[in-house]
Design a protein around this motif. Structure first.
Motif, PDB file in Angstrom:
ATOM      1  N   ASP A  94       3.685  -1.462  -7.565  1.00  0.00           N
ATOM      2  CA  ASP A  94       4.690  -1.884  -8.564  1.00  0.00           C
ATOM      3  C   ASP A  94       6.101  -1.822  -7.974  1.00  0.00           C
ATOM      4  O   ASP A  94       6.933  -2.694  -8.216  1.00  0.00           O
ATOM      5  CB  ASP A  94       4.620  -0.997  -9.819  1.00  0.00           C
ATOM      6  N   ARG A  95       6.346  -0.788  -7.182  1.00  0.00           N
ATOM      7  CA  ARG A  95       7.668  -0.629  -6.569  1.00  0.00           C
ATOM      8  C   ARG A  95       7.924  -1.783  -5.587  1.00  0.00           C
ATOM      9  O   ARG A  95       8.978  -2.393  -5.571  1.00  0.00           O
ATOM     10  CB  ARG A  95       7.712   0.729  -5.854  1.00  0.00           C
ATOM     11  N   THR A 132      -1.516   3.003  -3.925  1.00  0.00           N
ATOM     12  CA  THR A 132      -1.392   3.484  -5.305  1.00  0.00           C
ATOM     13  C   THR A 132      -0.720   2.409  -6.147  1.00  0.00           C
ATOM     14  O   THR A 132       0.055   1.597  -5.628  1.00  0.00           O
ATOM     15  CB  THR A 132      -0.542   4.772  -5.407  1.00  0.00           C
ATOM     16  N   GLN A 133      -0.996   2.411  -7.439  1.00  0.00           N
ATOM     17  CA  GLN A 133      -0.400   1.428  -8.347  1.00  0.00           C
ATOM     18  C   GLN A 133       1.126   1.569  -8.358  1.00  0.00           C
ATOM     19  O   GLN A 133       1.850   0.568  -8.367  1.00  0.00           O
ATOM     20  CB  GLN A 133      -0.988   1.623  -9.755  1.00  0.00           C
ATOM     21  N   THR A 134       1.601   2.807  -8.321  1.00  0.00           N
ATOM     22  CA  THR A 134       3.055   3.028  -8.351  1.00  0.00           C
ATOM     23  C   THR A 134       3.714   2.381  -7.149  1.00  0.00           C
ATOM     24  O   THR A 134       4.752   1.733  -7.255  1.00  0.00           O
ATOM     25  CB  THR A 134       3.341   4.560  -8.311  1.00  0.00           C
ATOM     26  N   GLN A 135       3.105   2.556  -5.987  1.00  0.00           N
ATOM     27  CA  GLN A 135       3.667   1.974  -4.766  1.00  0.00           C
ATOM     28  C   GLN A 135       3.688   0.451  -4.860  1.00  0.00           C
ATOM     29  O   GLN A 135       4.674  -0.205  -4.524  1.00  0.00           O
ATOM     30  CB  GLN A 135       2.830   2.418  -3.552  1.00  0.00           C
TER      31      GLN A 135
END
Ligand code: GLN
Length: 302
Positions: free
Chosen positions: A13-14, A8-11
């Motif tokens: 970015d994190r 996922t993009q969130t993962q």
């Protein structure tokens, strides 16, 4: 499940934010003045597969010199042009256990370069590229790569001027020994070509595009297999074996902080973050790759 589909993009970015903090343990190389001036906090990652959603994080439009990440593509180009037999007369297939610019390793091996992923091997291969001088040969390689991959590599002239300004004596000594041992024809042309091709530059997106040349299931399978095997065993220099056990995908680094991993028959992951570890590999790049490969189950070894 194997593949990029669970990312996922969130993962991502994190992980990039975490990787930026981890990069601070690394060091910026200072032997090429222009590399020493880069923004050490700059970071980019690109995860790409032909038939899947692609992911970008960090500064994916920032251009950087590929440096040694060009080496697998010089090998691929020459394998296509000259064939395996001709190419491996000038360079070996054995991992090295010394630094990437080691003259001692070459001396120990009687002037025969161990593999194409270290300076000695790449300088020997630069001598085989078609064209009259460094600029011509670099252009031939650049055109072929851009045409075959859809990347937009350009020559970083300022980086080339900076590389030339320091006159790298170790690479010159390597070229001299290669010539004495009969593995090189012209010292000047080989070094000029090598310097040019190391200064080919692009974004993390361009680098991932190049990676797909080694990842797709197309006709050049034999050559791809050879390049990927050498990336796995030699691409991170003397750290290659340990990384193959820990992560398990063909990977190549460059002293600019560029890093490329090939997931055979699947896709490619390109990273950029300038601070390096003691071996000359991007600290954040290796860390990001490890997170991605582990969590997405991408290791060649299951
Ligand atoms: N141009 C660089 C050199 O020869 C490339 C080396 C690297 O990226 N490891 O020092």
């Amino acid at each position: 499940m194997t593949g990029f589909t669970t990312l996922t993009q969130t993962q991502l970015d994190r992980w990039v934010a975490e990787a930026r903090a981890i990069s601070h343990t690394g060091r910026i190389p200072d032997y090429i003045p222009r590399l020493a001036e880069v923004n050490r906090d700059r970071i980019a990652v690109q995860v790409q597969a032909p038939n899947e959603r692609c992911f970008s994080a960090g500064d994916s439009t920032h251009r950087f010199a590929l440096m040694s990440v060009i080496k697998p593509f010089v090998l691929l180009f020459l394998l296509k042009q000259l064939g395996q037999q001709s190419v491996f007369r000038y360079v070996g297939k054995r991992p090295s256990d010394q630094v990437f610019h080691s003259l001692a390793q070459l001396t120990e091996d009687g002037g025969f370069p161990r593999n194409p992923m270290i300076n000695s091997g790449a300088i020997a291969l630069a001598d085989l590229l078609p064209g009259k001088d460094g600029s011509d040969r670099c252009e031939a390689l650049r055109h072929w790569l851009n045409h075959s991959s859809g990347a937009s590599l350009t020559l970083d002239e300022a980086m080339l001027a900076s590389v030339r300004s320091v006159g790298n004596e170790t690479n010159r000594a390597i070229a001299q020994l290669l010539k004495q041992s009969g593995y090189l024809t012209s010292i000047e042309t080989a070094l000029d070509t090598y310097n040019h091709i190391c200064c080919l530059s692009g974004t993390a997106i361009d680098l991932a595009q190049l990676g797909l040349l080694l990842a797709s299931e197309q006709s050049m399978a034999d050559d791809q297999r050879t390049v990927n095997a050498l990336m796995l065993t030699c691409g991170l220099y003397e750290a290659s074996g340990e990384f193959a056990v820990r992560v398990g995908v063909p990977t190549k680094s460059g002293v600019s902080g560029a890093l490329l991993a090939v997931i055979p028959k699947h896709g490619a992951i390109a990273c950029y973050s300038p601070p390096l570890d003691d071996t000359g590999n991007s600290v954040a790049g290796l860390w990001l790759l490890e997170q991605l490969v582990r969590s997405l189950n991408l290791s060649l070894f299951g």
